[in-house]
Design a protein around this motif. Structure first.
Motif, mmCIF file in Angstrom:
data_model
loop_
_atom_site.group_PDB
_atom_site.id
_atom_site.type_symbol
_atom_site.label_atom_id
_atom_site.label_comp_id
_atom_site.label_asym_id
_atom_site.label_seq_id
_atom_site.Cartn_x
_atom_site.Cartn_y
_atom_site.Cartn_z
ATOM 1 N N LYS A 276 0.810 -1.225 0.000
ATOM 2 C CA LYS A 276 0.000 0.000 0.000
ATOM 3 C C LYS A 276 0.840 1.269 0.000
ATOM 4 O O LYS A 276 0.441 2.280 -0.559
ATOM 5 N N TYR A 277 2.014 1.211 0.662
ATOM 6 C CA TYR A 277 2.829 2.409 0.821
ATOM 7 C C TYR A 277 4.220 2.191 0.237
ATOM 8 O O TYR A 277 4.583 1.087 -0.143
ATOM 9 N N ASP A 278 4.998 3.257 0.193
ATOM 10 C CA ASP A 278 6.345 3.187 -0.350
ATOM 11 C C ASP A 278 7.229 2.271 0.509
ATOM 12 O O ASP A 278 7.410 2.511 1.700
ATOM 13 N N LYS A 279 7.769 1.233 -0.104
ATOM 14 C CA LYS A 279 8.545 0.229 0.625
ATOM 15 C C LYS A 279 9.814 0.816 1.246
ATOM 16 O O LYS A 279 10.158 0.522 2.395
ATOM 17 N N MET A 280 10.512 1.656 0.484
ATOM 18 C CA MET A 280 11.774 2.187 0.984
ATOM 19 C C MET A 280 11.557 3.141 2.154
ATOM 20 O O MET A 280 12.374 3.200 3.065
ATOM 21 N N ARG A 281 10.460 3.866 2.154
ATOM 22 C CA ARG A 281 10.169 4.742 3.295
ATOM 23 C C ARG A 281 9.915 3.917 4.540
ATOM 24 O O ARG A 281 10.390 4.251 5.640
ATOM 25 N N LEU A 282 9.179 2.817 4.395
ATOM 26 C CA LEU A 282 8.942 1.917 5.529
ATOM 27 C C LEU A 282 10.260 1.355 6.061
ATOM 28 O O LEU A 282 10.466 1.267 7.275
#
Length: 404
Positions: A276-282
């Protein structure tokens, strides 16, 4: 139910069984080699490090080869090969009469096993791209659940019946997992090249060794070091904190079980967010939190603090590896993902190989607890790599916009 989901659940069950079987005996190797006659404290640390690194050395050599063969002959065959080899090798460890027998079998383990890599490749090939993070995260949870059940149950068996029996039971469990894959896993058809983020017409090796993928491979290497650098020394650290080996196997098993459980939960929760969200930010958020946790771990002492903050670390970082592997898979054509996961197996094995060597050196020169400072360094280094990846992606996006 869609076939890819059925396959995923079958592989999840088989991997829980598989990793439980490994966990029945392997976490207690430092105690087992003492039973085999290695009692000198320095030699004990050296052999603990060597035995931890041994399968990583040979797995680093073979992983790319098995990956290429899986693209050619099918991922299911590679899973069967790995599990059947594990039955023989784990069972053989129970018959070891010296530490050298155990060392040879650990080298063979790296050559012929690798159930996690083979299963991940199968899932990556047979799962829709938009479900990859979830599928790989869900599958990786089986690894940590297996590693939590194995040490916990194996610790009780080892304390009650001896370490050898733990290896025999582990081999029997692996045979059950092999049968499950053989009779119920289906699919594995040769994948057609589908549209990915890679430019059409890119050669196989140029695609797999693109700069973006190589940066993520470097992060995977550092992540494997983070996960494994202290793990071989948990039994010895428990022995150091409790000042006895009586009941140490059960205590170590409980700690490993708790770590495996929280890591499995994290892998499922965070990998779902990855779709759902940006993987690298997580990943950057998780590494930053992990950095704070390890810093606290360095300044605490005692069994309770160790268990709390070491377990919390694995909850924080538990979903990072599935996010990295799903990101690389999305950047690679499905017909090359077996080879991709073979290369990832090589990179992960290098991390697995180096971490116990570093841990052994630090433990001998400065003490086991000082390994936490090395752990802190690698978490910080991977956080830096995550920002490098972010900057690289921004530059690529700018270039893409300029070319339009």
């Amino acid at each position: 139910m869609e076939r890819w989901r059925i396959n995923l659940y079958i592989l999840w069950i088989s991997q829980v069984i598989s990793l439980t079987s490994f966990g029945f005996g392997l976490p207690f190797i430092p105690f087992f080699i003492q039973e085999l006659g290695v009692t000198d404290p320095e030699q004990l640390k050296i052999f603990t490090g060597i035995l931890s690194a041994a399968p990583a050395i040979t797995m680093a050599i073979m992983s790319p080869i098995w990956g290429i063969l899986s693209d050619k002959f099918g991922q299911k065959m590679m899973i069967q090969r790995a599990m059947l080899a594990a039955v023989i090798i784990i069972g053989g460890m129970g018959f070891s009469t010296s530490v050298w027998h155990l060392l040879i079998l650990r080298f063979l383990q790296g050559l012929f096993t690798g159930t996690i890599t083979a299963s991940s490749a199968f899932v990556a090939v047979n799962t829709p791209n938009h479900k990859l993070s979830y599928a790989l995260g869900f599958l990786s949870s089986s690894t940590f659940i297996g590693y939590s059940l194995g040490p916990y149950l194996g610790g009780m068996v080892a304390d009650s019946f001896g370490y050898r029996v733990s290896f025999y039971v582990g081999a029997g469990l692996m045979l059950i997992g092999f049968a499950l894959v053989t009779f119920f896993l289906k699919g594995d058809k040769k994948p057609e090249r589908r549209k990915t983020s890679v430019i059409k017409g890119t050669s196989k090796w140029k695609e797999l060794f693109a700069v973006g993928i190589m940066l993520l491979m470097a992060m995977l290497f550092l992540q494997r070091v983070i996960r494994t650098i202290f793990s071989p020394f948990v039994p010895l650290y428990v022995q150091e904190l409790t000042h006895t080996t009586v009941g140490a196997a059960s205590t170590t098993g409980s700690i490993n079980g708790l770590i495996g459980l929280v890591t499995a939960v994290a892998a499922i929760l965070i990998s779902r967010l990855g779709d759902k969200y940006d993987k690298m930010r997580l990943i950057r958020i998780m590494l930053l939190l992990g950095l704070v946790d390890v810093l606290i771990l360095n300044f605490t002492s005692g069994m309770t603090n160790f268990v709390v903050f070491y377990t919390l670390l694995f909850f924080i970082i538990g979903g990072i590896e599935p996010l990295i592997t799903s990101q690389t898979a999305e950047m690679t054509s499905p017909d090359k993902r077996g080879t991709l996961f073979g290369i990832q197996g090589l990179v992960g094995s290098l991390g697995w190989m180096i971490s116990p060597v570093l841990g052994t050196y630090v433990s001998i020169q400065f003490g086991i607890k000082q390994i936490f400072w090395v752990l802190l360094f690698f978490v910080f280094l991977n956080l830096c790599m995550a920002f490098i990846v972010r900057n690289y992606r921004k530059k690529q996006e700018v270039k893409s916009d300029d070319s339009i």
